[in-house]
Design an enzyme around this catalytic site. Structure first.
Site, short mmCIF file in Angstrom:
data_model
loop_
_atom_site.label_atom_id
_atom_site.label_comp_id
_atom_site.label_asym_id
_atom_site.label_seq_id
_atom_site.Cartn_x
_atom_site.Cartn_y
_atom_site.Cartn_z
N GLY A 111 7.92 -2.03 -5.48
CA GLY A 111 9.19 -2.36 -4.83
C GLY A 111 10.41 -1.65 -5.40
CG ASN A 167 11.36 3.39 -2.07
OD1 ASN A 167 12.25 4.22 -1.90
ND2 ASN A 167 10.16 3.72 -2.47
CG LEU A 182 0.07 0.56 0.62
CD1 LEU A 182 -0.78 0.57 -0.64
CD2 LEU A 182 0.43 1.99 1.02
CE LYS A 183 -2.47 -6.17 7.17
NZ LYS A 183 -3.88 -5.86 7.29
CG ASN A 232 6.86 4.48 6.30
OD1 ASN A 232 6.75 3.62 5.44
ND2 ASN A 232 6.10 5.56 6.35
CG HIS A 264 4.81 9.83 3.87
ND1 HIS A 264 3.67 9.06 3.71
CD2 HIS A 264 4.43 11.11 3.66
CE1 HIS A 264 2.66 9.87 3.42
NE2 HIS A 264 3.09 11.11 3.38
CD GLU A 304 9.26 7.84 -2.39
OE1 GLU A 304 9.19 6.67 -1.98
OE2 GLU A 304 8.36 8.40 -3.02
C1 GRF Z 1 6.59 5.13 -2.57
O1 GRF Z 1 6.11 6.33 -3.11
C2 GRF Z 1 6.64 5.25 -1.07
O2 GRF Z 1 6.98 6.54 -0.63
C3 GRF Z 1 5.24 4.97 -0.70
O3 GRF Z 1 4.82 3.94 -1.57
C4 GRF Z 1 5.59 4.00 -2.75
C5 GRF Z 1 6.28 2.69 -2.90
O4 GRF Z 1 6.89 2.62 -4.11
N1 GRF Z 1 5.18 4.59 0.68
P1 GRF Z 1 7.73 1.29 -4.44
O5 GRF Z 1 6.80 0.11 -4.20
O6 GRF Z 1 8.91 1.28 -3.50
O7 GRF Z 1 8.11 1.47 -5.87
#
Ligand code: GRF
Length: 203
Positions: A12, A14, A87-88, A104, A106, A176
């Site tokens: 988490g 992000n 991841l779903k 999203n 990525h 990100e």
């Molecule tokens: C990130 O690398 C994102 O791009 C990918 O999963 C990871 C999530 O990281 N989809 P976090 O849980 O936000 O630290």
């Protein structure tokens, strides 16, 4: 002020970037809900620390998993759903209901290193193995494909010769956070339009 829900499956970071930048006003939105499909996702702790309503929904026990999520989104009058390490795969019904309101992040430059099986460290391992010299991150709207919706923004990072996938993952993750916050700021300001399947961001 838009009501934002964040779906997570992991640490988490992000999510934390979104929380911090809604609380400081950079993003004109409020994180009302965090939902994880993993009980041990540290992102749930992050939500708790910020007194944000949060749920672990067990996809093994709940038959209509997406239906359960959509019920909670309705209860909180959510305007925007952000997938931050979620991841779903979402159901077509979910995507139709929130068309162009699901974003999203990525960890590669789509359309490279994306699609089925490309998630988390697998992305960065494939980048290192391929020998490409530039990688990065992509923020995009979610459609019924995998990592195929209209691209909102991208940012790149050099893949240096001494990088392994761990170092690359760390460098991309920093990117990100910045890219996602900037994209959500523009979205909440109503500056993001989709014309002919392509995103235009008003200056
Ligand atoms: C990130 O690398 C994102 O791009 C990918 O999963 C990871 C999530 O990281 N989809 P976090 O849980 O936000 O630290």
């Amino acid at each position: 002020m838009l009501n934002i829900a964040v779906l997570i499956s992991g640490s988490g970071t992000n999510l934390q970037a979104i929380i911090d930048n809604t609380e400081n006003g950079i993003i004109d939105g409020s994180v009302r809900l965090v939902i994880s499909n993993k009980a041990n996702a540290y992102g749930l702790e992050r939500a708790k620390k910020h007194k944000i309503k949060n749920y672990f929904i067990n996809s093994e026990l709940v038959e209509d998993f997406d239906g359960e999520i959509m019920k909670k989104l309705e209860e909180e009058e959510i305007d925007l759903v952000v997938l931050a390490g979620y991841l779903k795969v979402l159901s077509p019904e979910f995507i139709r209901k929130y068309e162009n309101r699901i974003i999203n992040i990525h960890p590669s430059l789509i359309p490279s290193f994306c699609g089925k099986g490309y998630y988390g460290e697998r992305v960065h391992k494939a980048v290192i193995d391929s020998g490409v010299k530039i990688s990065g991150a992509t923020v995009h709207f979610v459609d019924e494909g995998t990592d195929t919706g209209p691209i909102i923004s991208q940012a790149s990072v050099d893949v240096l010769d001494n990088y392994d996938y761990i170092k690359l993952q760390a460098e991309v993750l920093k990117l990100e956070h910045k890219l996602l916050v900037e994209s959500l700021k523009c979205y909440c300001q109503g500056k993001i339009k989709i014309e002919g399947g392509k995103v235009k961001i008003e200056k």
